[in-house]
Design a protein around this motif. Sequence first.
Motif, PDB file in Angstrom:
ATOM      1  N   UNK A 284     -69.617 -38.162  -7.188  1.00  0.00           N
ATOM      2  CA  UNK A 284     -70.000 -39.489  -6.701  1.00  0.00           C
ATOM      3  C   UNK A 284     -69.835 -40.475  -7.860  1.00  0.00           C
ATOM      4  N   UNK A 285     -68.622 -40.544  -8.403  1.00  0.00           N
ATOM      5  CA  UNK A 285     -68.389 -41.361  -9.590  1.00  0.00           C
ATOM      6  C   UNK A 285     -68.424 -42.842  -9.239  1.00  0.00           C
ATOM      7  N   UNK A 286     -69.098 -43.601 -10.103  1.00  0.00           N
ATOM      8  CA  UNK A 286     -69.142 -45.039  -9.982  1.00  0.00           C
ATOM      9  C   UNK A 286     -69.528 -45.618 -11.335  1.00  0.00           C
ATOM     10  N   UNK A 287     -69.184 -46.895 -11.540  1.00  0.00           N
ATOM     11  CA  UNK A 287     -69.572 -47.559 -12.786  1.00  0.00           C
ATOM     12  C   UNK A 287     -71.065 -47.867 -12.743  1.00  0.00           C
ATOM     13  N   UNK A 288     -71.783 -47.377 -13.765  1.00  0.00           N
ATOM     14  CA  UNK A 288     -73.233 -47.509 -13.775  1.00  0.00           C
ATOM     15  C   UNK A 288     -73.714 -47.921 -15.155  1.00  0.00           C
ATOM     16  N   UNK A 318     -74.319 -51.033 -21.980  1.00  0.00           N
ATOM     17  CA  UNK A 318     -73.538 -49.791 -21.999  1.00  0.00           C
ATOM     18  C   UNK A 318     -73.485 -49.184 -20.597  1.00  0.00           C
ATOM     19  N   UNK A 319     -72.263 -48.900 -20.131  1.00  0.00           N
ATOM     20  CA  UNK A 319     -72.067 -48.367 -18.789  1.00  0.00           C
ATOM     21  C   UNK A 319     -71.072 -47.215 -18.839  1.00  0.00           C
ATOM     22  N   UNK A 320     -71.212 -46.306 -17.892  1.00  0.00           N
ATOM     23  CA  UNK A 320     -70.303 -45.170 -17.771  1.00  0.00           C
ATOM     24  C   UNK A 320     -69.804 -45.102 -16.337  1.00  0.00           C
ATOM     25  N   UNK A 321     -68.717 -44.366 -16.154  1.00  0.00           N
ATOM     26  CA  UNK A 321     -68.236 -44.078 -14.811  1.00  0.00           C
ATOM     27  C   UNK A 321     -68.479 -42.604 -14.565  1.00  0.00           C
ATOM     28  N   UNK A 322     -69.427 -42.299 -13.697  1.00  0.00           N
ATOM     29  CA  UNK A 322     -69.770 -40.905 -13.450  1.00  0.00           C
ATOM     30  C   UNK A 322     -70.815 -40.782 -12.366  1.00  0.00           C
ATOM     31  N   UNK A 323     -71.369 -39.602 -12.259  1.00  0.00           N
ATOM     32  CA  UNK A 323     -72.393 -39.282 -11.260  1.00  0.00           C
ATOM     33  C   UNK A 323     -73.759 -39.588 -11.865  1.00  0.00           C
ATOM     34  N   UNK A 324     -74.405 -40.645 -11.379  1.00  0.00           N
ATOM     35  CA  UNK A 324     -75.681 -41.068 -11.947  1.00  0.00           C
ATOM     36  C   UNK A 324     -76.755 -40.000 -11.768  1.00  0.00           C
ATOM     37  N   UNK A 325     -76.755 -39.318 -10.630  1.00  0.00           N
ATOM     38  CA  UNK A 325     -77.771 -38.282 -10.399  1.00  0.00           C
ATOM     39  C   UNK A 325     -77.619 -37.132 -11.394  1.00  0.00           C
ATOM     40  N   UNK A 326     -76.358 -36.743 -11.657  1.00  0.00           N
ATOM     41  CA  UNK A 326     -76.135 -35.668 -12.620  1.00  0.00           C
ATOM     42  C   UNK A 326     -76.561 -36.095 -14.024  1.00  0.00           C
ATOM     43  N   UNK A 327     -76.263 -37.345 -14.390  1.00  0.00           N
ATOM     44  CA  UNK A 327     -76.665 -37.834 -15.717  1.00  0.00           C
ATOM     45  C   UNK A 327     -78.183 -37.893 -15.826  1.00  0.00           C
TER      46      UNK A 327
END
Length: 447
Positions: A284-288, A318-327
Amino acid sequence: MRLSFFARTLLLLLALLAASLLVVGQSFRTLDLEPRARQLAQQVVAIVNLTRFALVYADPIGRQAFLAELQENERVQVYLVEPTDKIEAPSGDLLSQRFIEYVTRSLGTQTTFARTVNGLPGVWISFTIETDQYWLRLERERLERNPGIAWLFWGVGALLLAIVGAVLITSFVTRPLRQLARSAEKVAVGKTPRPLPVDGPSEIALVNRSFNDMVSALSKVEEERKLMLAGISHDLRTPITRMRLELELAGLDANARSGFETDLAQMDSIVGQFIDIARPTVSTEQDTVLAPLVLKLGDRYANDPRGKVVARPTHAEAAVRGDLNAIERALTNLIENALRYGRPKEGAANVEILLSLEPDKSGKALKPGQKRWVRLAVRDHGPGVDPEDLDRLTRPFERGDAARTNASGAGLGLAIVDRIAQQQGGRLLLQSRKGEGFTATLLLPAA
């Protein structure tokens, strides 16, 4: 610097091409040397003989006119040999030697050759009329071969075509290896790549077929492992829940009740780690932006009885593109690990959650191909671990030394975090000094 297989193959082809061109050029020069020396000698002998004949049979007035015409039209000069002439011998290259040999055969051994006479360059050849000696001078460019711009154009064109051909051949040879490398990278981070093609050359097809079989076998083993862990965890949750219910109805004193509750909480935590390991990966990748997550977890653990947790997002953007729940799950595991194992001998744990951006906002421009990385770190000020033990802490069921094992666990927390970091395209970094605390850092690619 270690070169890639593509670069090595390309350099090898270019080196072989250059060596081949040198050999061909040298062979051409060698084969062309003899005919060229003979042809130049014939031309010079003809000029010398015609000049001698004209000087012998021409009257004095006609002789001067003939010499002037030779100099103007044919670029040939005739000089009288003087005893004070300063002579520089011809060069000793093979062409000059063969040329002198052929001319000497025709004009006689008394013929003298020079490269310069009195500082004037050219091709100087002596000849005799009765008792007088003369110099015949030819311009050196007349005898030297000048291929002109056409030869340069064709040479550069052939070299460029050879380089393009070498690049295409190298790319064709290394393409299957690049595909294999990309697929191996996906397997290393727990992903299942697409099957590699098996319709190429026999050696590459055999390697790709074996790799596809290996990926298929690993996928089956991974599915069976997840199914086993999920089944065990599910089966353990029911008796744990039943034990909690019976504990509520048992009417035990406070000390016994507290001990049972602690044991059940530890068992429930271990079961939760097994479930995290067995949980399938859902993309569920998204910019977060991560600052809200850091602050939320800081508030969640602000009043934890095990210690103090402080959130410090240095770079709020600071933002990443990824799965927020996993992070979030990975960061929670790191905080729990710090609260559990990062306590000093006396007192509660002191944990910091740090968020920063690398390279930082220093104003420096990024180099071509350089990535920004988000550094998400959890640092405690506990007893730490030996630096020699850091490599094994991310392995499943591995735990630190006795200084950090004052609570029981399955040893899966850091293994889960490491797996999540790889799935998000990053990595987990561990730093520690004995007695000075422990830092676990999630390094994730910035959005």
